[in-house]
Write a protein that holds these residues in place. Structure first.
Motif, PDB file in Angstrom:
ATOM      1  N   ILE A 133       0.835  -1.239  -0.187  1.00 22.62           N
ATOM      2  CA  ILE A 133       0.086  -0.144   0.186  1.00 22.62           C
ATOM      3  C   ILE A 133       0.927   1.223   0.021  1.00 22.62           C
ATOM      4  N   ILE A 134       0.432   2.262  -1.093  1.00 26.42           N
ATOM      5  CA  ILE A 134       1.361   3.650  -0.833  1.00 26.42           C
ATOM      6  C   ILE A 134       0.168   4.725  -0.784  1.00 26.42           C
ATOM      7  N   TYR A 135       0.322   5.270   0.273  1.00 26.20           N
ATOM      8  CA  TYR A 135      -0.659   6.388   0.748  1.00 26.20           C
ATOM      9  C   TYR A 135      -0.403   7.590   0.429  1.00 26.20           C
ATOM     10  N   ASP A 136      -1.292   8.421   0.097  1.00 23.45           N
ATOM     11  CA  ASP A 136      -1.014  10.096  -0.332  1.00 23.45           C
ATOM     12  C   ASP A 136      -2.398  10.805  -0.152  1.00 23.45           C
ATOM     13  N   GLY A 137      -2.575  11.516   1.205  1.00 21.67           N
ATOM     14  CA  GLY A 137      -3.819  12.055   1.414  1.00 21.67           C
ATOM     15  C   GLY A 137      -4.909  11.013   1.419  1.00 21.67           C
ATOM     16  N   TYR A 138      -5.985  11.262   0.553  1.00 21.81           N
ATOM     17  CA  TYR A 138      -6.956  10.625   0.367  1.00 21.81           C
ATOM     18  C   TYR A 138      -6.591   9.323  -0.744  1.00 21.81           C
ATOM     19  N   GLU A 139      -5.598   9.538  -1.479  1.00 20.18           N
ATOM     20  CA  GLU A 139      -5.452   8.567  -2.644  1.00 20.18           C
ATOM     21  C   GLU A 139      -4.652   7.101  -2.084  1.00 20.18           C
ATOM     22  N   ARG A 140      -5.006   6.057  -2.644  1.00 22.00           N
ATOM     23  CA  ARG A 140      -4.246   4.953  -2.441  1.00 22.00           C
ATOM     24  C   ARG A 140      -3.796   4.219  -3.816  1.00 22.00           C
ATOM     25  N   LEU A 141      -2.618   3.775  -3.437  1.00 21.41           N
ATOM     26  CA  LEU A 141      -1.961   3.022  -4.791  1.00 21.41           C
ATOM     27  C   LEU A 141      -1.646   1.728  -4.094  1.00 21.41           C
ATOM     28  N   ILE A 142      -2.433   0.598  -4.621  1.00 19.53           N
ATOM     29  CA  ILE A 142      -2.334  -0.715  -3.786  1.00 19.53           C
ATOM     30  C   ILE A 142      -1.941  -1.948  -4.679  1.00 19.53           C
ATOM     31  N   LEU A 143      -1.135  -2.777  -4.258  1.00 12.14           N
ATOM     32  CA  LEU A 143      -0.650  -4.097  -5.049  1.00 12.14           C
ATOM     33  C   LEU A 143      -1.616  -5.227  -4.553  1.00 12.14           C
ATOM     34  N   VAL A 144      -2.538  -5.718  -5.579  1.00 12.88           N
ATOM     35  CA  VAL A 144      -3.212  -6.642  -5.083  1.00 12.88           C
ATOM     36  C   VAL A 144      -2.977  -7.883  -5.837  1.00 12.88           C
ATOM     37  N   GLU A 145      -2.944  -9.226  -4.949  1.00 12.19           N
ATOM     38  CA  GLU A 145      -2.909 -10.388  -5.673  1.00 12.19           C
ATOM     39  C   GLU A 145      -4.012 -11.115  -5.628  1.00 12.19           C
ATOM     40  N   ASP A 146      -4.618 -11.663  -6.839  1.00 17.09           N
ATOM     41  CA  ASP A 146      -6.022 -12.420  -6.886  1.00 17.09           C
ATOM     42  C   ASP A 146      -5.781 -13.993  -6.798  1.00 17.09           C
ATOM     43  N   SER A 147      -6.712 -14.723  -6.958  1.00 14.99           N
ATOM     44  CA  SER A 147      -6.715 -16.100  -6.403  1.00 14.99           C
ATOM     45  C   SER A 147      -6.033 -16.873  -7.296  1.00 14.99           C
ATOM     46  N   ASN A 148      -5.691 -16.105  -8.634  1.00 13.40           N
ATOM     47  CA  ASN A 148      -4.944 -17.018  -9.676  1.00 13.40           C
ATOM     48  C   ASN A 148      -3.349 -16.189  -9.624  1.00 13.40           C
ATOM     49  N   ARG A 149      -3.040 -15.764  -8.352  1.00 11.22           N
ATOM     50  CA  ARG A 149      -1.827 -15.309  -8.434  1.00 11.22           C
ATOM     51  C   ARG A 149      -1.387 -14.212  -9.369  1.00 11.22           C
ATOM     52  N   ASN A 150      -2.188 -13.533  -9.917  1.00 10.11           N
ATOM     53  CA  ASN A 150      -2.116 -12.464 -10.895  1.00 10.11           C
ATOM     54  C   ASN A 150      -1.864 -11.068  -9.692  1.00 10.11           C
ATOM     55  N   GLU A 151      -0.846 -10.263 -10.246  1.00  7.78           N
ATOM     56  CA  GLU A 151      -0.722  -9.047  -9.343  1.00  7.78           C
ATOM     57  C   GLU A 151      -1.142  -7.964 -10.292  1.00  7.78           C
ATOM     58  N   TYR A 152      -1.873  -6.966  -9.474  1.00  7.40           N
ATOM     59  CA  TYR A 152      -2.220  -5.685 -10.112  1.00  7.40           C
ATOM     60  C   TYR A 152      -1.995  -4.429  -9.275  1.00  7.40           C
ATOM     61  N   TRP A 153      -1.439  -3.172  -9.859  1.00  3.33           N
ATOM     62  CA  TRP A 153      -1.508  -2.294  -9.294  1.00  3.33           C
ATOM     63  C   TRP A 153      -2.636  -1.331  -9.436  1.00  3.33           C
ATOM     64  N   LEU A 154      -3.326  -0.863  -8.444  1.00  3.08           N
ATOM     65  CA  LEU A 154      -4.787  -0.304  -8.594  1.00  3.08           C
ATOM     66  C   LEU A 154      -4.645   1.131  -7.951  1.00  3.08           C
TER      67      LEU A 154
END
Length: 142
Positions: free
Chosen positions: A10-31
């Motif tokens: 997780i990267i925080y900046d005020g109200y903004e969030r940038l998160i790295l999420v791993e799904d059940s298939n082990r795919n990773e996405y920055w959101l």
């Protein structure tokens, strides 16, 4: 597209969030998303989101201003590519399945599912077209 997974970073900046999420298939996405319930700065820790936390998210491609329609073979393989480290910038290839309005399409993206694609301006893209678009992956957390 819904992602049922866990937060890896997780990267925080005020109200903004940038998160790295791993799904059940082990795919990773920055959101990218906004979290108005909590304002954080100067490396403060969240009381709402934590690394390792399980999350269910509705994900869509936003701020799309670059696209190409492929009318003949070869066309790019369907999927999502995130070429910039720690960035929600994404290149998505898929097939247009529905047109919600002049700025919003629903695309089938390979084995990933259907993804809402929101353009910054009106586009004339037909249902059934194969497209490649660039934008940012945004999320709404349920």
């Amino acid at each position: 597209m819904d992602i049922d997974g866990s937060i890896k970073r997780i990267i925080y900046d005020g109200y903004e969030r940038l998160i790295l999420v791993e799904d059940s298939n082990r795919n990773e996405y920055w959101l990218h998303f906004l979290q108005y319930e909590e304002y954080l700065e100067n490396k403060e820790e969240s009381n709402i989101l934590t690394v390792g936390q399980k999350v269910l998210m509705r994900v869509y491609l936003n701020l799309v201003n670059d696209f190409k329609v492929y009318n003949t073979h070869p066309w790019p393989a369907e999927g999502i590519i995130q070429p910039i480290t720690q960035s929600p910038h994404s290149i998505v290839s898929g097939i247009v399945r529905d047109r919600l309005d002049d700025c919003t399409l629903v695309c089938s993206v390979g084995g990933i599912g259907e993804l809402l694609v929101s353009f910054e301006s009106e586009v004339s893209i037909e249902v059934g077209s194969r497209i490649r678009v660039s934008g940012e992956l945004w999320a709404d957390i349920n």
